[in-house]
Design a protein around this motif. Sequence first.
Motif, PDB file in Angstrom:
ATOM      1  N   PRO A 196       0.672  -0.980  -0.094  1.00 40.82           N
ATOM      2  CA  PRO A 196       0.081   0.085   0.027  1.00 40.82           C
ATOM      3  C   PRO A 196       0.919   1.279   0.003  1.00 40.82           C
ATOM      4  CG  PRO A 196      -0.184  -1.178   1.843  1.00 40.82           C
ATOM      5  CD  PRO A 196       0.603  -1.922   1.323  1.00 40.82           C
ATOM      6  N   ALA A 197       0.372   2.388  -0.459  1.00 38.34           N
ATOM      7  CA  ALA A 197       1.219   3.741  -0.376  1.00 38.34           C
ATOM      8  C   ALA A 197       1.156   4.092   0.698  1.00 38.34           C
ATOM      9  CB  ALA A 197       0.190   4.775  -1.269  1.00 38.34           C
ATOM     10  N   ASP A 198       2.157   3.440   1.688  1.00 38.35           N
ATOM     11  CA  ASP A 198       2.715   3.910   2.997  1.00 38.35           C
ATOM     12  C   ASP A 198       4.272   3.657   3.100  1.00 38.35           C
ATOM     13  OD1 ASP A 198       3.477   3.633   5.701  1.00 38.35           O
ATOM     14  OD2 ASP A 198       1.776   2.363   6.194  1.00 38.35           O
ATOM     15  N   PRO A 199       4.814   4.877   3.316  1.00 39.28           N
ATOM     16  CA  PRO A 199       6.090   4.818   3.488  1.00 39.28           C
ATOM     17  C   PRO A 199       6.944   3.706   4.058  1.00 39.28           C
ATOM     18  CG  PRO A 199       5.479   7.075   3.462  1.00 39.28           C
ATOM     19  CD  PRO A 199       4.144   6.041   3.601  1.00 39.28           C
ATOM     20  N   GLU A 200       6.315   3.519   5.378  1.00 37.91           N
ATOM     21  CA  GLU A 200       6.852   2.502   6.306  1.00 37.91           C
ATOM     22  C   GLU A 200       6.723   0.797   5.637  1.00 37.91           C
ATOM     23  OE1 GLU A 200       8.934   0.699   9.179  1.00 37.91           O
ATOM     24  OE2 GLU A 200       8.397   2.922   8.983  1.00 37.91           O
ATOM     25  N   CYS A 201       5.788   0.641   4.770  1.00 36.03           N
ATOM     26  CA  CYS A 201       5.741  -0.517   4.108  1.00 36.03           C
ATOM     27  C   CYS A 201       6.837  -0.850   3.357  1.00 36.03           C
ATOM     28  CB  CYS A 201       4.373  -0.750   3.309  1.00 36.03           C
ATOM     29  SG  CYS A 201       2.972  -0.704   4.660  1.00 36.03           S
ATOM     30  N   THR A 202       7.180   0.416   2.426  1.00 39.17           N
ATOM     31  CA  THR A 202       8.297   0.265   1.387  1.00 39.17           C
ATOM     32  C   THR A 202       9.387   0.431   2.134  1.00 39.17           C
ATOM     33  OG1 THR A 202       7.013   1.850   0.013  1.00 39.17           O
ATOM     34  CG2 THR A 202       9.294   2.038  -0.245  1.00 39.17           C
ATOM     35  N   VAL A 203       9.675   0.986   3.359  1.00 37.66           N
ATOM     36  CA  VAL A 203      10.871   0.932   3.915  1.00 37.66           C
ATOM     37  C   VAL A 203      11.284  -0.544   4.383  1.00 37.66           C
ATOM     38  CG1 VAL A 203      12.178   1.628   6.046  1.00 37.66           C
ATOM     39  CG2 VAL A 203      11.352   3.214   4.629  1.00 37.66           C
ATOM     40  N   GLN A 204      10.295  -1.291   4.899  1.00 39.98           N
ATOM     41  CA  GLN A 204      10.097  -2.661   5.196  1.00 39.98           C
ATOM     42  C   GLN A 204      10.613  -3.650   4.228  1.00 39.98           C
ATOM     43  OE1 GLN A 204       6.602  -3.147   7.703  1.00 39.98           O
ATOM     44  NE2 GLN A 204       7.431  -2.459   9.443  1.00 39.98           N
ATOM     45  N   ALA A 205       9.957  -3.529   3.173  1.00 41.29           N
ATOM     46  CA  ALA A 205      10.117  -4.416   2.096  1.00 41.29           C
ATOM     47  C   ALA A 205      11.625  -4.086   1.475  1.00 41.29           C
ATOM     48  CB  ALA A 205       9.273  -3.815   0.993  1.00 41.29           C
ATOM     49  N   LEU A 206      12.165  -2.913   1.439  1.00 45.32           N
ATOM     50  CA  LEU A 206      13.370  -2.803   0.958  1.00 45.32           C
ATOM     51  C   LEU A 206      14.416  -3.369   1.844  1.00 45.32           C
ATOM     52  CD1 LEU A 206      12.953   1.000  -0.513  1.00 45.32           C
ATOM     53  CD2 LEU A 206      13.435  -1.226  -1.854  1.00 45.32           C
ATOM     54  N   LYS A 207      14.336  -2.991   3.280  1.00 44.98           N
ATOM     55  CA  LYS A 207      15.225  -3.843   4.293  1.00 44.98           C
ATOM     56  C   LYS A 207      15.078  -5.390   4.315  1.00 44.98           C
ATOM     57  CE  LYS A 207      15.034  -0.171   7.988  1.00 44.98           C
ATOM     58  NZ  LYS A 207      14.823   0.307   9.106  1.00 44.98           N
ATOM     59  N   ALA A 208      14.030  -5.707   3.858  1.00 39.90           N
ATOM     60  CA  ALA A 208      13.958  -7.250   3.708  1.00 39.90           C
ATOM     61  C   ALA A 208      14.510  -7.956   2.460  1.00 39.90           C
ATOM     62  CB  ALA A 208      12.449  -7.711   3.654  1.00 39.90           C
TER      63      ALA A 208
END
Length: 129
Positions: free
Chosen positions: A89-101
């Motif tokens: 979803p368009a949520d910066p936290e989700c993007t950060v978590q995915a990239l860290k993973a």
Amino acid sequence: MSGDTPAKILLIATDRRLWGLLERLLVAAGYVVVDGGSGRETVALLEREGPVGLVVCERTGPGLDEVALFEEIRRDPGHGRVPILALPPADPECTVQALKAGVDEVLAKPFHPNDLLDRVHRLAGSGRA
């Protein structure tokens, strides 16, 4: 991928309507689409399906969340470098978590189909037979 073999894409989406739309879009672009199931099913499917050109993940559903799935794929010696495109979803936290993973690309929803295809072509190859 060779120019005459379509890339195989493992597609994971809990919203079956979205899954169907994405499948039609990807098949029309020349890709082979495999239903990635959800969570742990996806990890087992990677073993059974053999090499895939790309994992596209919207939501995993019960069993294993997206971040845990991405981390598990990256730890697997046989599939650790398969490209992963996350559709959070368009949520910066989700993007950060995915990239860290360890995902390779993130395309937040909502997105334009051409944006999805551009990323898929870049990550998996053209897919055209």
